[in-house]
Enzyme design. Structure first.
Site, PDB file in Angstrom:
ATOM      1  N   CYS A 116       0.719  -1.189  -0.545  1.00 30.24           N
ATOM      2  CA  CYS A 116       0.394  -0.096   0.051  1.00 30.24           C
ATOM      3  C   CYS A 116       0.549   1.277  -0.217  1.00 30.24           C
ATOM      4  O   CYS A 116       0.287   2.319   0.075  1.00 30.24           O
ATOM      5  CB  CYS A 116      -0.820   0.412   1.203  1.00 30.24           C
ATOM      6  SG  CYS A 116      -1.460  -1.411   1.503  1.00 30.24           S
ATOM      7  N   HIS A 258      -3.127   6.327   3.716  1.00 34.27           N
ATOM      8  CA  HIS A 258      -3.873   4.975   3.482  1.00 34.27           C
ATOM      9  C   HIS A 258      -4.697   5.219   3.682  1.00 34.27           C
ATOM     10  O   HIS A 258      -5.075   5.119   5.003  1.00 34.27           O
ATOM     11  CB  HIS A 258      -2.595   3.890   3.770  1.00 34.27           C
ATOM     12  CG  HIS A 258      -3.271   3.040   3.466  1.00 34.27           C
ATOM     13  ND1 HIS A 258      -4.006   2.913   2.279  1.00 34.27           N
ATOM     14  CD2 HIS A 258      -3.005   1.870   3.979  1.00 34.27           C
ATOM     15  CE1 HIS A 258      -4.264   1.330   1.631  1.00 34.27           C
ATOM     16  NE2 HIS A 258      -3.481   0.604   3.087  1.00 34.27           N
ATOM     17  N   ASN A 288      -9.978  -0.068   0.761  1.00 35.92           N
ATOM     18  CA  ASN A 288      -8.720  -0.261   0.865  1.00 35.92           C
ATOM     19  C   ASN A 288      -8.650  -1.033  -0.529  1.00 35.92           C
ATOM     20  O   ASN A 288      -8.236  -1.561  -0.484  1.00 35.92           O
ATOM     21  CB  ASN A 288      -8.472  -0.886   1.157  1.00 35.92           C
ATOM     22  CG  ASN A 288      -6.715  -0.963   2.151  1.00 35.92           C
ATOM     23  OD1 ASN A 288      -6.225  -0.535   0.914  1.00 35.92           O
ATOM     24  ND2 ASN A 288      -5.684  -2.384   3.017  1.00 35.92           N
TER      25      ASN A 288
HETATM   26  N1  ACO Z   1     -17.464  -8.967  10.246  1.00 31.66           N
HETATM   27  C1  ACO Z   1     -17.213 -10.140  11.795  1.00 31.66           C
HETATM   28  N2  ACO Z   1     -16.687  -9.746  12.918  1.00 31.66           N
HETATM   29  C2  ACO Z   1     -15.251 -10.327  12.415  1.00 31.66           C
HETATM   30  C3  ACO Z   1     -15.348  -9.545  10.685  1.00 31.66           C
HETATM   31  C4  ACO Z   1     -16.143  -9.493   9.740  1.00 31.66           C
HETATM   32  N3  ACO Z   1     -16.194  -8.104   8.872  1.00 31.66           N
HETATM   33  N4  ACO Z   1     -13.543  -9.777  10.976  1.00 31.66           N
HETATM   34  C5  ACO Z   1     -13.687 -10.522  12.117  1.00 31.66           C
HETATM   35  N5  ACO Z   1     -14.330 -10.472  12.839  1.00 31.66           N
HETATM   36  C6  ACO Z   1     -13.921 -10.573  14.161  1.00 31.66           C
HETATM   37  C7  ACO Z   1     -13.050 -12.108  14.596  1.00 31.66           C
HETATM   38  O1  ACO Z   1     -12.742 -12.727  14.095  1.00 31.66           O
HETATM   39  C8  ACO Z   1     -13.026 -11.266  16.094  1.00 31.66           C
HETATM   40  O2  ACO Z   1     -14.084 -12.551  17.366  1.00 31.66           O
HETATM   41  P1  ACO Z   1     -13.436 -13.556  17.737  1.00 31.66           P
HETATM   42  O3  ACO Z   1     -13.229 -12.096  18.808  1.00 31.66           O
HETATM   43  O4  ACO Z   1     -14.641 -13.863  18.382  1.00 31.66           O
HETATM   44  O5  ACO Z   1     -11.831 -13.984  17.806  1.00 31.66           O
HETATM   45  C9  ACO Z   1     -13.400  -9.976  15.467  1.00 31.66           C
HETATM   46  O6  ACO Z   1     -14.394  -9.646  15.208  1.00 31.66           O
HETATM   47  C10 ACO Z   1     -12.800  -9.460  16.900  1.00 31.66           C
HETATM   48  O7  ACO Z   1     -11.057  -9.547  15.248  1.00 31.66           O
HETATM   49  P2  ACO Z   1      -9.891  -8.118  14.970  1.00 31.66           P
HETATM   50  O8  ACO Z   1      -8.842  -9.096  14.506  1.00 31.66           O
HETATM   51  O9  ACO Z   1      -8.675  -8.689  16.726  1.00 31.66           O
HETATM   52  O10 ACO Z   1     -10.726  -7.078  14.973  1.00 31.66           O
HETATM   53  P3  ACO Z   1     -10.070  -5.389  14.624  1.00 31.66           P
HETATM   54  O11 ACO Z   1     -10.876  -4.041  15.612  1.00 31.66           O
HETATM   55  O12 ACO Z   1      -8.355  -5.616  15.175  1.00 31.66           O
HETATM   56  O13 ACO Z   1     -10.563  -5.423  13.618  1.00 31.66           O
HETATM   57  C11 ACO Z   1      -9.139  -5.568  10.752  1.00 31.66           C
HETATM   58  C12 ACO Z   1      -9.876  -6.182  12.819  1.00 31.66           C
HETATM   59  C13 ACO Z   1     -10.625  -3.956  10.022  1.00 31.66           C
HETATM   60  C14 ACO Z   1      -9.034  -5.866   9.925  1.00 31.66           C
HETATM   61  C15 ACO Z   1      -8.261  -4.422  11.428  1.00 31.66           C
HETATM   62  O14 ACO Z   1      -7.552  -5.269  12.944  1.00 31.66           O
HETATM   63  C16 ACO Z   1      -7.745  -3.853  10.717  1.00 31.66           C
HETATM   64  O15 ACO Z   1      -7.753  -2.296   9.643  1.00 31.66           O
HETATM   65  N6  ACO Z   1      -5.753  -4.377  10.754  1.00 31.66           N
HETATM   66  C17 ACO Z   1      -5.121  -3.168   9.774  1.00 31.66           C
HETATM   67  C18 ACO Z   1      -5.583  -4.340   8.703  1.00 31.66           C
HETATM   68  C19 ACO Z   1      -4.124  -3.257   7.464  1.00 31.66           C
HETATM   69  O16 ACO Z   1      -4.107  -1.920   7.323  1.00 31.66           O
HETATM   70  N7  ACO Z   1      -3.839  -4.076   6.650  1.00 31.66           N
HETATM   71  C20 ACO Z   1      -2.518  -3.367   4.992  1.00 31.66           C
HETATM   72  C21 ACO Z   1      -2.479  -2.367   4.356  1.00 31.66           C
HETATM   73  S1  ACO Z   1      -3.335  -3.815   3.793  1.00 31.66           S
HETATM   74  C22 ACO Z   1      -2.760  -4.543   2.595  1.00 31.66           C
HETATM   75  O17 ACO Z   1      -1.488  -3.593   1.469  1.00 31.66           O
HETATM   76  C23 ACO Z   1      -2.855  -5.453   1.048  1.00 31.66           C
END
Ligand code: ACO
Length: 331
Positions: A116, A258, A288
Site C-alpha cells: 500500500c 492510506h 482499501n
Molecule cells: N465481521 C464480523 N466479525 C469479524 C469480521 C467481520 N468482517 N472480521 C473479523 N471479525 C471478528 C473476529 O473474528 C474477532 O472475533 P472473536 O473475538 O470472536 O475472535 C473479532 O471480530 C475481532 O477481531 P479483530 O481482528 O481483533 O478485529 P479488529 O478490531 O482488529 O479489526 C481489522 C480487524 C479491521 C482487520 C483491523 O485489525 C485492521 O484494519 N487492521 C489493519 C489492516 C491493514 O491496515 N492492513 C494493511 C493494508 S492492506 C494491504 O497492504 C493490501
C-alpha cells in the site's frame, strides 16, 4: 555543478470500476454485518472490477484524466512508474503494458512493489528523476484489483478490499513556481514480511493444484498486529519529514493517509495533533485499494476544491513489507 531542478504534482486522475459491493452485499457472502464493518473499519462500499478488467484497464482511464488535468500531451510523458501488487501479469510489468496502451515507447517504464506504500515509493523515485534533470513528466500510478486476490470465504479480509486506480503526473517545476515536492521519506521493516502476504505464485511456492485448493494465492493478513504497526510507522515517517523541514503539523493544510481503516487514520491524526478537519478521508466509498488509496484521495480532494494551489499537504502510507513512507508537498 549539476543544475538543480524541482518537481511538482501537475495533474491527477482516478478511476474505479462501475460495480459496487456494499456491506449489505457482504452480509450475504460471509458472517458479517454492516454495523461491524462500519464501526470497525469506516467502510460502507467498495468498487469491484468485472471479470475481464485488469489493472491496466483501470490505470489507463485514470491516466487519461491525469494527462488532461496536467494539460500535457501523451507524448510529453517520459517515464512511467506503476505501483501495484495486482498487475495484469507477474511479468512483464504493468507499466510496460500501460505504455503500449498509451501509444508510447522508448523511455523507462517499470513497476514498484511496496504494497500500500507503493505510490509513495513511486512518487519518491519520480522526484529523484525530475530533480536530477533526467525526466520532465513522470506518470506515477497506484492501481490494484485486489478483488481478484481476495478470499471471499475469509471475513477477516474480504470486507476490506476494493479496486481502483489513482494516476499522477509529476513534472519539472518552473523556478518561480511555489508548487513543489518538498521532501519524502521511505522506510521498510522486513522482519514483518509475513504478516501480510500472498503466499503462493512466486518462486518459494510456485502455483500447483494444492496451492490453489488451499487458497494460498489470496491475501493473508494478521490485521491486529498490522493495526498497531501502521499507526507507529506512519507517525514516525511523518515526524521525520516534518522535523527535517523544521515544521510541525500546525503548518500542514491537509493530511492524506492510506485508507485502510478509519480507526487507524483517527488514531494517527490524534497522535500527530492535527485538526480533524484537515484530514481527508474517503474510505467509506472505496475501502482499501492498497497502492491506489493515496493518489485516489489526492485526486478527489483536488477536484472537490478542498486542496488548493499553495496548500501544504502531507501524505503517508504503510503496507506489505512492511513498508512505510511520507511525502510533503506544496500544491
Ligand atoms: N465481521 C464480523 N466479525 C469479524 C469480521 C467481520 N468482517 N472480521 C473479523 N471479525 C471478528 C473476529 O473474528 C474477532 O472475533 P472473536 O473475538 O470472536 O475472535 C473479532 O471480530 C475481532 O477481531 P479483530 O481482528 O481483533 O478485529 P479488529 O478490531 O482488529 O479489526 C481489522 C480487524 C479491521 C482487520 C483491523 O485489525 C485492521 O484494519 N487492521 C489493519 C489492516 C491493514 O491496515 N492492513 C494493511 C493494508 S492492506 C494491504 O497492504 C493490501
Amino acid at each position: 555543478m549539476m543544475e538543480k531542478y524541482f518537481a511538482k504534482i501537475s495533474g491527477t486522475g482516478m478511476y474505479v470500476p462501475e460495480k459496487i459491493l456494499t456491506n449489505t452485499d457482504l452480509e450475504k457472502i460471509v458472517d458479517t454485518s454492516d454495523e461491524w464493518i462500519r464501526t470497525r473499519t469506516g467502510m460502507s462500499e467498495r468498487h469491484i472490477a468485472s471479470k475481464d478488467q485488469a489493472a491496466t484497464d483501470l490505470a489507463y482511464e485514470a491516466t487519461l484524466k491525469a494527462i488532461e488535468s496536467a494539460r500535457i500531451k501523451h507524448r510529453d510523458i517520459d517515464m512511467i512508474i506503476c505501483a501495484t501488487i495486482s498487475g495484469d501479469h507477474p511479468f512483464p510489468s504493468t507499466a510496460c503494458i500501460l505504455q503500449k496502451k498509451l501509444g508510447l515507447r522508448d523511455f523507462p517504464a517499470f513497476d514498484v512493489s511496496a504494497g500500500c506504500t507503493g505510490w509513495i515509493y513511486a512518487a519518491n523515485i519520480a522526484k529523484q528523476y525530475i530533480e536530477n534533470g533526467i525526466a520532465e513528466n513522470v506518470l506515477v500510478i497506484g492501481v490494484e484489483i485486489l478483488s481478484k486476490i481476495t478470499n471471499y470465504d475469509d471475513r477477516n479480509t474480504c470486507v476490506l478490499f476494493g479496486d481502483g486506480a489513482g494516476a499522477t503526473i509529476i513534472s519539472r517545476a518552473e523556478p518561480k513556481d511555489i508548487s513543489r515536492l518538498i521532501d519524502s521519506d521511505l522506510s521498510a521493516d522486513g522482519t514483518y514480511y509475513d504478516l501480510l502476504i500472498q503466499d503462493a505464485g512466486g518462486s518459494r511456492k510456485p502455483a500447483t493444484k494444492e496451492t490453489v485448493q488451499e487458497n494460498l494465492h489470496t491475501v493473508y493478513m494478521e490485521g491486529n498486529k498490522i493495526f498497531k504497526l501502521a499507526i507507529k510507522s506512519m507517525y514516525n515517517t511523518c515526524q521525520k519529514v516534518l522535523k527535517r523541514n523544521h515544521m510541525d503539523t500546525k503548518s500542514i493544510d491537509w493530511l492524506i493517509t492510506h485508507q485502510a481503516n478509519l480507526r487507524i487514520i483517527d488514531a494517527l491524526g490524534k497522535k500527530l495533533k492535527i485538526d480533524e478537519e484537515k484530514v481527508f478521508i474517503n474510505i467509506e466509498k472505496y475501502g482499501n485499494t492498497s497502492s491506489a488509496t493515496v493518489p485516489m484521495a489526492l485526486d478527489e480532494a483536488i477536484r472537490e476544491n478542498r486542496i488548493r494551489h499553495g496548500d501544504l499537504v502531507l501524505l503517508a502510507s504503510f503496507g506489505a513489507g512492511l513498508t512505510s513512507g511520507s511525502l510533503l508537498f506544496r500544491m
